[in-house]
Every structure is written in C-alpha cells, then in structure tokens.
Scaffold this active site. Structure first.
Site, mmCIF file in Angstrom:
data_model
loop_
_atom_site.group_PDB
_atom_site.id
_atom_site.type_symbol
_atom_site.label_atom_id
_atom_site.label_comp_id
_atom_site.label_asym_id
_atom_site.label_seq_id
_atom_site.Cartn_x
_atom_site.Cartn_y
_atom_site.Cartn_z
ATOM 1 N N GLU A 1 7.807 -1.614 -1.709
ATOM 2 C CA GLU A 1 6.483 -2.114 -1.474
ATOM 3 C C GLU A 1 5.870 -1.868 -2.554
ATOM 4 N N THR B 1 13.437 -8.545 -2.907
ATOM 5 C CA THR B 1 14.282 -8.135 -4.279
ATOM 6 C C THR B 1 15.400 -8.147 -4.634
ATOM 7 N N GLY C 1 14.821 -4.970 4.349
ATOM 8 C CA GLY C 1 15.455 -4.928 5.615
ATOM 9 C C GLY C 1 16.583 -5.803 6.955
HETATM 10 C C1 LIG Z 1 -0.650 3.383 13.773
HETATM 11 C C2 LIG Z 1 -0.511 1.933 13.469
HETATM 12 C C3 LIG Z 1 0.964 1.294 12.746
HETATM 13 C C4 LIG Z 1 0.673 0.124 13.041
HETATM 14 C C5 LIG Z 1 1.911 -0.613 12.218
HETATM 15 C C6 LIG Z 1 2.960 0.182 11.884
HETATM 16 C C7 LIG Z 1 4.777 -0.287 12.134
HETATM 17 C C8 LIG Z 1 5.767 0.010 10.181
HETATM 18 C C9 LIG Z 1 5.898 1.216 9.862
HETATM 19 C C10 LIG Z 1 6.030 1.941 8.599
HETATM 20 C C11 LIG Z 1 7.745 0.873 9.130
HETATM 21 C C12 LIG Z 1 8.669 1.371 7.639
HETATM 22 C C13 LIG Z 1 9.586 -0.004 7.482
HETATM 23 C C14 LIG Z 1 9.385 -0.213 5.627
HETATM 24 C C15 LIG Z 1 10.961 -1.413 5.368
HETATM 25 C C16 LIG Z 1 10.634 -1.260 3.877
HETATM 26 C C17 LIG Z 1 9.813 -2.889 3.193
HETATM 27 C C18 LIG Z 1 9.973 -2.778 1.957
HETATM 28 C C19 LIG Z 1 9.902 -3.872 1.631
HETATM 29 C C20 LIG Z 1 9.761 -4.526 -0.208
HETATM 30 O O1 LIG Z 1 9.691 -3.513 -0.813
HETATM 31 S S1 LIG Z 1 9.438 -5.670 -0.302
HETATM 32 C C21 LIG Z 1 9.041 -5.669 -2.025
HETATM 33 C C22 LIG Z 1 8.471 -4.758 -2.387
HETATM 34 N N1 LIG Z 1 8.261 -5.601 -4.058
HETATM 35 C C23 LIG Z 1 7.464 -5.415 -4.689
HETATM 36 O O2 LIG Z 1 5.496 -4.546 -4.764
HETATM 37 C C24 LIG Z 1 7.028 -6.012 -6.185
HETATM 38 C C25 LIG Z 1 6.356 -4.898 -7.361
HETATM 39 N N2 LIG Z 1 5.804 -6.001 -7.929
HETATM 40 C C26 LIG Z 1 4.723 -6.958 -8.227
HETATM 41 O O3 LIG Z 1 3.819 -7.041 -7.174
HETATM 42 C C27 LIG Z 1 4.616 -7.405 -9.241
HETATM 43 O O4 LIG Z 1 5.644 -7.075 -10.039
HETATM 44 C C28 LIG Z 1 4.132 -6.854 -10.661
HETATM 45 C C29 LIG Z 1 2.391 -6.647 -9.784
HETATM 46 C C30 LIG Z 1 4.155 -5.163 -10.920
HETATM 47 C C31 LIG Z 1 3.834 -6.872 -11.877
HETATM 48 O O5 LIG Z 1 2.706 -9.018 -11.631
HETATM 49 P P1 LIG Z 1 3.190 -9.308 -12.540
HETATM 50 O O6 LIG Z 1 5.206 -10.125 -13.394
HETATM 51 O O7 LIG Z 1 2.642 -11.092 -11.851
HETATM 52 O O8 LIG Z 1 2.228 -9.157 -14.022
HETATM 53 P P2 LIG Z 1 0.561 -8.755 -14.288
HETATM 54 O O9 LIG Z 1 1.291 -6.726 -14.171
HETATM 55 O O10 LIG Z 1 -0.021 -9.374 -15.495
HETATM 56 O O11 LIG Z 1 -0.054 -8.660 -13.585
HETATM 57 C C32 LIG Z 1 -0.452 -10.081 -13.190
HETATM 58 C C33 LIG Z 1 -1.733 -10.574 -12.294
HETATM 59 O O12 LIG Z 1 -1.729 -10.484 -10.454
HETATM 60 C C34 LIG Z 1 -2.684 -9.145 -10.101
HETATM 61 N N3 LIG Z 1 -1.482 -9.023 -9.212
HETATM 62 C C35 LIG Z 1 -0.700 -8.325 -9.785
HETATM 63 N N4 LIG Z 1 -0.378 -8.417 -7.723
HETATM 64 C C36 LIG Z 1 -1.579 -8.335 -7.268
HETATM 65 C C37 LIG Z 1 -1.433 -8.169 -5.888
HETATM 66 N N5 LIG Z 1 -0.435 -7.846 -4.875
HETATM 67 N N6 LIG Z 1 -2.472 -9.026 -5.242
HETATM 68 C C38 LIG Z 1 -3.691 -9.019 -6.510
HETATM 69 N N7 LIG Z 1 -3.352 -9.427 -6.977
HETATM 70 C C39 LIG Z 1 -2.164 -8.833 -7.916
HETATM 71 C C40 LIG Z 1 -2.339 -8.541 -10.903
HETATM 72 O O13 LIG Z 1 -3.405 -7.563 -11.226
HETATM 73 C C41 LIG Z 1 -2.166 -9.312 -12.522
HETATM 74 O O14 LIG Z 1 -4.007 -9.119 -12.892
HETATM 75 P P3 LIG Z 1 -4.540 -9.487 -14.146
HETATM 76 O O15 LIG Z 1 -6.156 -9.671 -13.780
HETATM 77 O O16 LIG Z 1 -4.783 -9.807 -15.052
HETATM 78 O O17 LIG Z 1 -4.465 -7.488 -14.069
HETATM 79 C C1 LIG Z 2 14.581 1.905 2.011
HETATM 80 C C2 LIG Z 2 13.905 0.630 1.494
HETATM 81 C C3 LIG Z 2 14.055 -0.605 1.746
HETATM 82 C C4 LIG Z 2 13.395 -1.785 1.277
HETATM 83 N N1 LIG Z 2 13.461 -2.632 1.923
HETATM 84 C C5 LIG Z 2 12.818 -3.991 0.927
HETATM 85 C C6 LIG Z 2 12.962 -5.087 2.244
HETATM 86 O O1 LIG Z 2 12.771 -5.092 2.816
HETATM 87 N N2 LIG Z 2 12.452 -6.083 1.071
HETATM 88 C C7 LIG Z 2 12.579 -6.588 -0.383
HETATM 89 O O2 LIG Z 2 12.635 -7.529 -0.660
HETATM 90 N N3 LIG Z 2 12.518 -4.897 -0.921
HETATM 91 C C8 LIG Z 2 12.893 -3.901 -0.558
HETATM 92 N N4 LIG Z 2 12.860 -2.907 -1.083
HETATM 93 C C9 LIG Z 2 13.525 -2.658 -2.282
HETATM 94 C C10 LIG Z 2 11.799 -2.403 -3.284
HETATM 95 O O3 LIG Z 2 11.136 -3.314 -3.011
HETATM 96 C C11 LIG Z 2 12.679 -2.242 -4.664
HETATM 97 O O4 LIG Z 2 12.951 -1.033 -5.118
HETATM 98 C C12 LIG Z 2 11.574 -1.726 -5.287
HETATM 99 O O5 LIG Z 2 10.240 -2.911 -5.266
HETATM 100 C C13 LIG Z 2 11.499 -1.199 -6.716
HETATM 101 O O6 LIG Z 2 12.009 -2.164 -7.982
HETATM 102 P P1 LIG Z 2 13.722 -1.876 -8.109
HETATM 103 O O7 LIG Z 2 14.467 -1.402 -7.371
HETATM 104 O O8 LIG Z 2 13.807 -2.686 -9.139
HETATM 105 O O9 LIG Z 2 13.383 -0.283 -9.314
HETATM 106 P P2 LIG Z 2 12.995 -0.714 -10.929
HETATM 107 O O10 LIG Z 2 11.636 -1.279 -10.963
HETATM 108 O O11 LIG Z 2 14.383 -0.962 -11.164
HETATM 109 O O12 LIG Z 2 12.673 1.234 -11.234
HETATM 110 C C14 LIG Z 2 13.303 1.550 -12.054
HETATM 111 C C15 LIG Z 2 12.245 2.525 -12.657
HETATM 112 O O13 LIG Z 2 11.912 2.170 -13.942
HETATM 113 C C16 LIG Z 2 10.764 1.811 -13.814
HETATM 114 N N5 LIG Z 2 9.472 0.806 -14.526
HETATM 115 C C17 LIG Z 2 10.112 -0.563 -13.571
HETATM 116 N N6 LIG Z 2 9.187 -0.856 -14.245
HETATM 117 C C18 LIG Z 2 8.173 -0.548 -14.851
HETATM 118 C C19 LIG Z 2 7.178 -0.610 -15.658
HETATM 119 N N7 LIG Z 2 6.172 -2.452 -16.021
HETATM 120 N N8 LIG Z 2 6.472 -0.001 -16.268
HETATM 121 C C20 LIG Z 2 7.064 1.299 -16.136
HETATM 122 N N9 LIG Z 2 7.526 1.377 -15.997
HETATM 123 C C21 LIG Z 2 8.354 0.708 -15.292
HETATM 124 C C22 LIG Z 2 10.028 2.578 -12.506
HETATM 125 O O14 LIG Z 2 8.837 3.776 -12.527
HETATM 126 C C23 LIG Z 2 11.019 3.631 -11.917
HETATM 127 O O15 LIG Z 2 10.810 4.590 -12.599
HETATM 128 C C24 LIG Z 2 12.907 -1.835 -0.467
HETATM 129 C C25 LIG Z 2 13.762 -0.513 -0.798
HETATM 130 C C26 LIG Z 2 14.077 0.821 -0.452
HETATM 131 C C27 LIG Z 2 15.266 1.975 -1.244
#
Ligand SMILES: CCCCCCCCCCCCCCCCC/C=C/C(=O)SCCNC(=O)CCNC(=O)[C@H](O)C(C)(C)COP(=O)(O)OP(=O)(O)OC[C@H]1O[C@@H](n2cnc3c(N)ncnc32)[C@H](O)[C@@H]1OP(=O)(O)O
Ligand SMILES: Cc1cc2nc3c(=O)[nH]c(=O)nc-3n(C[C@H](O)[C@H](O)[C@H](O)COP(=O)(O)OP(=O)(O)OC[C@H]3O[C@@H](n4cnc5c(N)ncnc54)[C@H](O)[C@@H]3O)c2cc1C
Length: 613
Positions: free
Chosen positions: A463, A181, A220
């Site tokens: 996530e 991110t 994180g």
């Molecule tokens: C009891 C035991 C337990 C054991 C272990 C427990 C330990 C842990 C305990 C909890 C600890 C908590 C810690 C938490 C810390 C926080 C950590 C956080 C980390 C993060 O947040 S990391 C960053 C996360 N960010 C995201 O998720 C970003 C989200 N955005 C996207 O994924 C993409 O931008 C998108 C999917 C929204 C859009 O993708 P894109 O721009 O490529 O555009 P499309 O929408 O057109 O997608 C293109 C095609 O790709 C497919 N696609 C997309 N994603 C995936 C995927 N992940 N896998 C497969 N395919 C994917 C789409 O479906 C599209 O395909 P299509 O055929 O055209 O539909």
């Molecule tokens: C506690 C915490 C831990 C994190 N840890 C990590 C980490 O370890 N590593 C890492 O890489 N990231 C981490 N993140 C970041 C996290 O993955 C992002 O915050 C998350 O992916 C959302 O993206 P954003 O913050 O840009 O929100 P945005 O995408 O800007 O969302 C803002 C609003 O816009 C809307 N929106 C955005 N896109 C669309 C769309 N296509 N259609 C409709 N509505 C839309 C959303 O629904 C939401 O209401 C963490 C975040 C938090 C809060």
C-alpha cells in the site's frame, strides 16, 4: 467446563481504578456496537462447537463482557476450544502445517465465514471483519476481494458497472484481486509496463505484459484464489499513452477455475509471513476484453477510441488512499492485541526476586517491564484514536469529492500517506517489543505474537512503501511551507506552520500541562518541516535541479512527514481523551496515558525536542 482466572491476573484486575466497560464502549463505538461485536463470535462458536456446553458458552459470553483486554486473550482460547469441536473436518491450528495445507485450511474457514456472512445478512464491514477475524486469524485469502477489489469497483466504476459487478462480488459469484504491482515496479506507477491497447475495429482492449518485468507480481489471491482482477495498465489509444487506468479482467474460468486463454498465473512462493495469502504472478499474452471492461467513472474511452481524461488524474489512486486508511486503523488494533497478550502474560509470569528472599514476583512489577508495556498500551490507544480522527477528516473530504470538489485531495493523500507510514512503523516496533517482553514464550507461535508481527509488518511495504509515502506527504507539507513563507493562506490542517510558537508554561518541577504537550509537538513539527524546506532551498541555491535538491533534502523530508504524523496523533489523543465524556477516574487515567505516550515520544526523539528548546 468452568474457566478459572489465574489468581495473579485476578489480583491485577482487581486493582483497576476505572471500569474497563467505559473504555471498551468508547473504543468499539458504543454499547450496541460492542454487544454486536461480542455476540458474533460467541454465536458462531455456539453453532460450530457441537460439544461445547451451554454453560461453557455463557462463561465465554460473561468472560467477554468483563474485560476487553481479556476478550482478545479469551478469543485465542475460544479458538482453541473450537479447534477441538469444529463440526466439519476439525479446526486445526495452521502453525504446524505446510504452506499448501495452511492455505487450504484458511480457505476452508474463509469460505465458511463467507457463506455465514451472507446467510446472516451481515452488511456492516466491521461486523464482517470481526466475524472473519476469529476464524481466519492470519492472512485471509479473500482479503483483497473484501477490500481493494470491491473498493475499486465502488470508486472507479460507473453506476452501471457497479450495478453489474458489485453483486457478483458480494455473492462470491466471482473472487477478485487488485493487480497493480509488477515484477519491475511497485512504487513508481508511471513505470508500469502492462499495456491495454484499444482496438477500435472490435471495440476491445488488448492486454499485454510485454516483458518479464511487466509481469504482475505480488497481488494477493492471484496465486490460486481469484478468478477476476481489477488490473491497472497503461492505456494506449489512437497511438497515445493515456496513463494508468483500471480494467475488469477475467483470469480463470468460473466453473473449472482454470486460467483463461492468454493468461499465465501462479504463486510467487514462500514469504516472510502472510503464509495463508496466495500472492501471485500474472502474465497476459494479448488478452482481449470488451471496451466496457474499463472502469470509466472518471476517465473514458469512447467507441471511436477517443480518450476522455479524468477531471483529476489522481482519482485513479483513490482505492490506494482508501485502503491506507484501513491499514492505519489495523496497525493500532494489531498493537493492541500484542500488548494485551504481553500484559496478561506479565501478570501471570513470576520470575526473579525484587527483594532477596522475598519470593519470585510477577514480572509486571519490574519497572523495566512496565515501561516496555505501558508505553505500548499508550501507543495502541494513540494509534486507534488518531486513526478515528483521520477517518473523520477523510469522510468529510470524501463526501466533498463525491460532489466533484477535489480541493481536499492533496491533504487527504498527505495525511493517509504519512499516517500509514507512521502507524505501521510504530506498530512493527511495538509488536516486537511486546514479543521480547514475553521472553522465550513470546517466541512460541502459540503466543500469537510472532504471526501478528510477520503478517502485519508487511504493511510497512504494501500500500505504498513507507519511505515513499513519507516523501509523498512531504510534497504537500513543503508546498504548505513555501506558501507560509509567502504569507499565503494554508489548508486548515497545516495552519500551525504559521501560528506555532513555543510559549511553554510548564516548568520541570510541576505536572506538565497537556496544552503545552500539544504545543511542543506542533512546534517540533513546524521546525522540522521548515528545516526540510530550508535544506531543499539550499540545494537549489547550490545550483541543483528541483529533483536533485529534493533528493538532497529527502532524509529531512521523511522526518518532516513523521513529525507531522506524531503531532497529529498526540493532538488527536489528548483532544479525544478530554472530550470523550468519561467519568473522572477514567478520564484521569486516560490523560495519564496520553502524557506517558507524549513524554515517551519526547524521550525517543529527544534530539528534535532539545533542538527546538
Ligand atoms: C475494524 C474493521 C476493519 C474493516 C476492514 C478491515 C479489513 C482488512 C484488514 C487487513 C487486511 C490486510 C490485507 C492486506 C493485503 C495487502 C494489499 C496490498 C495492496 C497493494 O500493495 S496495492 C499496490 C500499492 N501500491 C502503491 O501504493 C504504489 C505507491 N506509488 C504511488 O502511489 C505513486 O507511484 C507515487 C505517489 C509514489 C508517485 O506518483 P507519481 O509517479 O504520479 O508522481 P508524483 O509523486 O509526481 O505524484 C504526482 C502527483 O499526484 C499526487 N498523488 C500521488 N498519489 C496520490 C493519491 N493516492 N491521491 C492523491 N494524489 C496523489 C502527488 O501528490 C503529486 O501531486 P503534486 O501536487 O504534484 O504533489
Ligand atoms: C504482503 C504483500 C502484499 C502485497 N499485495 C499487493 C496486492 O494485493 N496488489 C498489488 O498490486 N501489490 C501488492 N503488493 C506490492 C506492494 O504494493 C509493493 O511491494 C510496494 O508498493 C513497494 O514497491 P516495491 O516492492 O517495488 O518496492 P520498491 O519501490 O522497489 O522499494 C525498494 C526500496 O526503494 C526505495 N524507493 C523506491 N522509490 C523511492 C523514491 N522515489 N524515493 C526514495 N526511495 C525510494 C524504497 O523506500 C525501498 O527502500 C504487496 C506486497 C506485499 C509485501
């Protein structure tokens, strides 16, 4: 020091019509896993609590053996006990600490548990988690290291890279994070601006965050803890943008822990919760890493700069999909903890009278209190069991993917995306309901519930923000609906779109049939998915482009993904309760719980269910 159980609590437990041990074994995967789960914390506290007598420990151990629900509550009191006796500088609650002090205390505990996990050779990830959770109940500064950092190496690295890097992670020779991110982009990954430009002369990548919005922001452990990142950046080679790739990027000196040249890192400041996680920012000023630092399991850059694309460009997303499964499971367990605390409290809290002059009653006797709590007990079981069902699907699909068969990837992405959104939203609502059910005392940090909420509600955002995840799942569901409209063959998971009919046999004056409940949820999901598809097509018929029509239908598309997850959860709950081999009294109770969960859902979404008759 004997721990006497509150008489009201003892009375409530004595009225159980089932043996909790049956459920506990089922929930934790059998008697041996449960024994291990209970042994680990007791072992650690025995080791740590210098003055805790053996009698105390046996009482704790016995206490753990009797009631799983009580186990969690007892854990909190064990922690308090250990708080007094912790061998080293003392094991203080972080509630009254500054953010800096709380981070340091959590870091101290986490480092201790990391050492012990290695010394005890705890290989199983669940056992490691249980061991750590007792000591670092809030956000663990190493959370990213334990999960996404190592998962990314395992899933994106070549065998050589895994051999080289994983031992460093396993022995804490390095501490990692997952940096994707940016300040300007979290959801829209194609908008990420950090670049990794290949220098063919020196066979190196030059990493750069060219703008303020390209600064990595949120990862994180980035603020203080991590000295390496798996960093996602736009690969540029031979002048071409080859999309997001993952790189092993050293951040801090392994001895001095000072930022390396070209690296600017720091903490992003106070958050709503998750106070003991040092989420940070990172700027890269033309930092060079060797070509071998790109994770090249699926895509490669050859020495001459040639980009070899992956068989499927979505494979780079696998670490996120994997972690969504962890979040799906943790949501149910978090709600289980909160409703355990609230239910035990409701057994011992006496307030107000039901019969005037009859004396104050246990608040658990109020119908409204039972509704608040029993629906959340049912929801916790439903989420935990549905998460197991989803994980079984994931494991079978992932083993196919490892052999190169990617056919299940779209279904897997849709399932993890929708279930992650559904479970975390349901968990957030449920934990807050449990907090409020405890009145003023639920608002005390000492109750444990506020931190459960403020920490875990972030899972609705990280996530993959929940709305975005629902829309991702809706892409798959809409494609399936289009295929169903053409009479084409559908993936197993969505065949109900073609077969679901509403032939409910139950009548209102008899006990509802469980098969009818599954049929009702299936029909509701099929109807909502079909309606969303119709709205999308109506948008197209109005002359809108595909993306404009998608936006026009997006509210219904989100509902379709949630209805799909709700159906998946109800079906998993009922089918697993019927097939789990419980004795009659336990199965009867669990099926009652399943009905409560399903019928409560029908009441909460009564508009959908009435609409479909
Ligand atoms: C009891 C035991 C337990 C054991 C272990 C427990 C330990 C842990 C305990 C909890 C600890 C908590 C810690 C938490 C810390 C926080 C950590 C956080 C980390 C993060 O947040 S990391 C960053 C996360 N960010 C995201 O998720 C970003 C989200 N955005 C996207 O994924 C993409 O931008 C998108 C999917 C929204 C859009 O993708 P894109 O721009 O490529 O555009 P499309 O929408 O057109 O997608 C293109 C095609 O790709 C497919 N696609 C997309 N994603 C995936 C995927 N992940 N896998 C497969 N395919 C994917 C789409 O479906 C599209 O395909 P299509 O055929 O055209 O539909
Ligand atoms: C506690 C915490 C831990 C994190 N840890 C990590 C980490 O370890 N590593 C890492 O890489 N990231 C981490 N993140 C970041 C996290 O993955 C992002 O915050 C998350 O992916 C959302 O993206 P954003 O913050 O840009 O929100 P945005 O995408 O800007 O969302 C803002 C609003 O816009 C809307 N929106 C955005 N896109 C669309 C769309 N296509 N259609 C409709 N509505 C839309 C959303 O629904 C939401 O209401 C963490 C975040 C938090 C809060």
């Amino acid at each position: 020091m004997g721990k006497s159980v509150n008489p009201d609590l003892a009375k409530a437990r004595s009225q159980a019509t089932f043996d909790p041990a049956n459920l506990t074994n089922y929930l934790y995967g059998g008697p041996e896993k449960l024994r291990r789960k209970r042994y680990l914390p007791a072992f650690v506290f025995k080791e740590l609590c210098t003055e805790m007598s053996l009698t105390d420990l046996c009482l704790i151990f016995l206490g753990l053996l009797t009631h799983v629900s009580d186990y969690l509550g007892l854990t909190l009191s064990i922690e308090n006990m250990a708080a007094k006796e912790y061998k080293e500088e003392g094991f203080k609650s972080t509630d009254d600490m500054s953010r800096e002090e709380a981070y340091e205390e959590s870091m101290r505990r986490a480092v201790y548990t990391n050492k012990r996990v290695l010394q005890l050779n705890l290989q199983d990830q669940e056992e490691q988690y249980y061991f750590r959770e007792i000591f670092v109940p809030g956000a663990n500064p190493f959370a990213l290291h334990y999960v996404m950092f190592k998962d990314a190496i395992n899933t994106q690295g070549t065998e050589d890279q895994i051999q080289k890097w994983l031992p460093l992670a396993e022995t804490y020779a390095v501490t990692g994070t997952y940096a994707q991110t940016e300040l300007g982009h979290g959801t829209f990954l194609r908008g990420l601006e950090t670049t990794a430009e290949y220098d063919v002369q020196r066979e190196e990548f030059i990493l750069n965050t060219p703008t303020i919005t390209s600064s990595k922001f949120w990862p994180g452990a980035l603020g203080k803890t991590a000295n390496v990142a798996i960093l996602n950046a736009k690969l540029i080679t031979k002048g071409r943008n080859c999309g997001m790739q993952s790189f092993w990027v050293p951040l801090r000196h392994l001895e001095t822990h000072q930022p390396l040249p070209g690296i600017t890192v720091g903490d992003i400041g106070p958050k709503f919760g998750y106070h003991t996680s040092d989420n940070g920012f990172l700027q890269l000023n033309r930092v060079r890493i060797p070509r071998e630092n790109m994770l090249m399991r699926y895509s490669k850059v050859l020495q001459d700069g040639t980009f070899v694309p992956p068989e499927n460009d979505r494979l780079v997303y696998v670490p996120m999909t994997q972690f969504r499964f962890v979040v799906i499971g943790r949501s149910g367990w978090t709600l289980a903890k909160a409703v355990t605390v609230a239910t035990r409290y409701s057994a011992v809290r006496r307030q107000s009278e039901i019969t005037p002059g009859g004396g104050e009653v246990q608040i658990l006797d109020f119908q409204t209190q039972q509704h608040k709590l029993f629906t959340q007990i049912a929801s916790a079981y439903a989420m935990i069991i549905a998460a197991k069902a989803a994980k079984d699907l994931y494991d079978s699909a992932f083993s196919k993917m490892e052999k190169g068969n990617l056919e299940d990837l779209p279904m897997l992405h849709a399932l993890t995306s929708s279930m992650k959104a559904f479970n975390t939203w349901e968990m957030a609502t449920g934990v807050e309901q449990c907090r409020m059910a405890c009145g003023g005392h639920g608002y005390l940090l000492a109750s444990g519930i506020p931190q459960m909420y403020t920490d875990m509600v972030s899972a609705c955002t990280y996530e993959g923000e929940n709305t975005v995840m629902c829309l991702q799942a809706a892409r798959f569901l809409n494609k399936c609906q289009e295929a169903a409209n053409k009479g084409e063959r559908l993936p197993q998971l969505t065949r109900f779109l073609q077969t679901s009919r509403l032939n409910i046999s139950s009548s209102l004056d008899q006990d509802v049939d469980l098969n009818d409940i599954i049929a009702a949820y299936e029909f509701r999901a099929a109807t909502v998915i079909s309606e969303a598809n119709a709205r999308l097509n109506a948008g197209l018929a109005m002359g809108k482009s595909q993306s404009e029509a998608w936006n026009y239908a997006s509210q219904l598309l989100v509902k379709a993904a949630l209805a799909f997850s709700h159906w998946f959860t109800v079906r998993a709950l009922i089918e697993n309760m019927r097939g789990a081999g419980f004795d009659n009294s336990t199965e009867t109770l669990l099926l009652q719980l399943a009905k409560l969960y399903a019928l409560d859902g029908m009441l909460r979404y009564s508009g959908d269910f009435r609409k479909v008759g």
